[in-house]
Write an enzyme that holds these catalytic residues in place. Structure first.
Site, short mmCIF file in Angstrom:
data_model
loop_
_atom_site.label_atom_id
_atom_site.label_comp_id
_atom_site.label_asym_id
_atom_site.label_seq_id
_atom_site.Cartn_x
_atom_site.Cartn_y
_atom_site.Cartn_z
N GLU A 48 46.86 57.78 37.58
CA GLU A 48 45.65 57.86 36.77
C GLU A 48 44.43 57.89 37.68
O GLU A 48 44.41 57.27 38.75
CB GLU A 48 45.57 56.67 35.82
CG GLU A 48 44.50 56.78 34.74
CD GLU A 48 44.71 55.75 33.63
OE1 GLU A 48 45.80 55.75 33.03
OE2 GLU A 48 43.80 54.93 33.41
N ASP A 65 40.27 57.44 37.03
CA ASP A 65 39.39 57.02 35.93
C ASP A 65 37.91 57.08 36.24
O ASP A 65 37.46 56.64 37.30
CB ASP A 65 39.67 55.55 35.57
CG ASP A 65 41.03 55.32 34.97
OD1 ASP A 65 41.61 56.26 34.42
OD2 ASP A 65 41.50 54.17 35.06
N GLU A 88 35.18 55.08 33.98
CA GLU A 88 35.03 54.15 32.87
C GLU A 88 33.60 53.63 32.85
O GLU A 88 33.14 53.02 33.82
CB GLU A 88 36.00 52.97 33.01
CG GLU A 88 37.46 53.39 32.95
CD GLU A 88 38.41 52.22 33.17
OE1 GLU A 88 39.40 52.11 32.42
OE2 GLU A 88 38.15 51.41 34.11
#
Length: 285
Positions: free
Chosen positions: A111, A113, A115
């Site tokens: 993953e 990210d 955020e």
């Protein structure tokens, strides 16, 4: 040197380089060409004839979308405008993930990210994280130098065989090198692109609770074009793709100056100073 002076001196060459390669990056591609709604269907609205999508969150549900296809390398970007109202406890995202793919282990996965941690005003916090066949733990946090609730800003992920680079408005803000030859894990699984808004009050924004009286919280995305190698292609690291060659295999001297400036002036948390289990990869980067 002020940020505005730095921007004029260093960013123009980098922006021109990226724009040269991004085929019609400014073109308004419709949401449905590359993406589908993944949850919270009644909390998703298409705007501007499908060239924008709005995700909403209230006490009943958050919402999200994902790409129709998975990818194994590429340059992925999205223009995002965060909720305007005070939003401590919310998490808004744009990321690549191997979760959701058939047969994929959801615990140990890959993953990459972006955020955005909800806030009641400046500073506006962006957290990035990388999972490499594990549970992540590679968080970095920086304070954005602009108000991301007032207008759309561009967020991008470069992922190739040499490095992962995260960009904010064409400025490199994070680099993760492929040091697999030294025993350091590197994301290599096929991944989907996703965007979402969800309840993170258990950890985001210092554990502050969401003020539901301000709901619905609305998050907007635009620019749905994808520059990526679809995962069924076994040559996703080949030099037939522009993001796998030349300047994209390492930071240029210009890029390094920008990156150093961002880290010095805006980053306030780096897992490398806090997580002993990552000593090897942090020492190499």
């Amino acid at each position: 040197m002020s940020y505005s002076q730095f921007n004029k001196v260093l960013l123009i060459p980098f922006v021109l380089s990226i724009i040269y390669h991004l085929d019609n990056v400014g073109a308004k591609v419709g949401f449905h060409k590359n993406y589908v709604v993944s949850y919270g269907y009644d909390h998703v609205s298409l705007l501007d004839n499908g060239r924008k999508v709005q995700l909403s969150m209230d006490m009943a549900s958050g919402s999200g979308f994902r790409s129709k296809k998975s990818y194994s390398s590429g340059f992925f970007e999205m223009k995002i405008k965060l909720p305007e109202q005070q939003s401590p406890g919310l998490v808004s995202t744009f990321y690549l993930t191997s979760n959701g793919l058939e047969g994929q282990d959801t615990e140990n996965h890959d993953e990459i990210d972006f955020e955005f941690l909800g806030t009641d005003g400046p500073p506006f916090i962006l957290q990035t994280n990388i999972f490499a066949n594990d549970n992540g733990g590679r968080e970095q946090r920086l304070k954005l130098w602009f108000d991301p609730t007032k207008d759309f800003h561009n967020y991008a992920i470069l992922w190739n065989q040499a490095q992962i680079v995260l960009f904010v408005d064409n400025m490199p803000i994070r680099v993760y090198k492929n040091n697999n030859s030294f025993g350091v894990r590197y994301p290599s699984m096929p991944m989907l692109l996703e965007g979402s808004i969800w309840n993170g009050e258990s950890w985001a924004s210092g554990g502050r609770k969401i003020d539901w009286s301000k709901a619905p919280f609305q998050l907007q995305y635009e620019g749905f074009k994808i520059n990526g190698c679809e995962s069924e292609n076994k040559e996703c690291y080949s030099n037939t793709f522009w993001w796998n060659i030349g300047e994209y295999l390492d930071l240029t001297p210009h890029d390094k100056r920008v990156y150093k400036y961002v880290r010095k002036n805006y980053m306030y948390y780096d897992y490398c100073y806090d997580r002993g289990e990552f000593f090897n990869e942090c020492h190499l980067k």
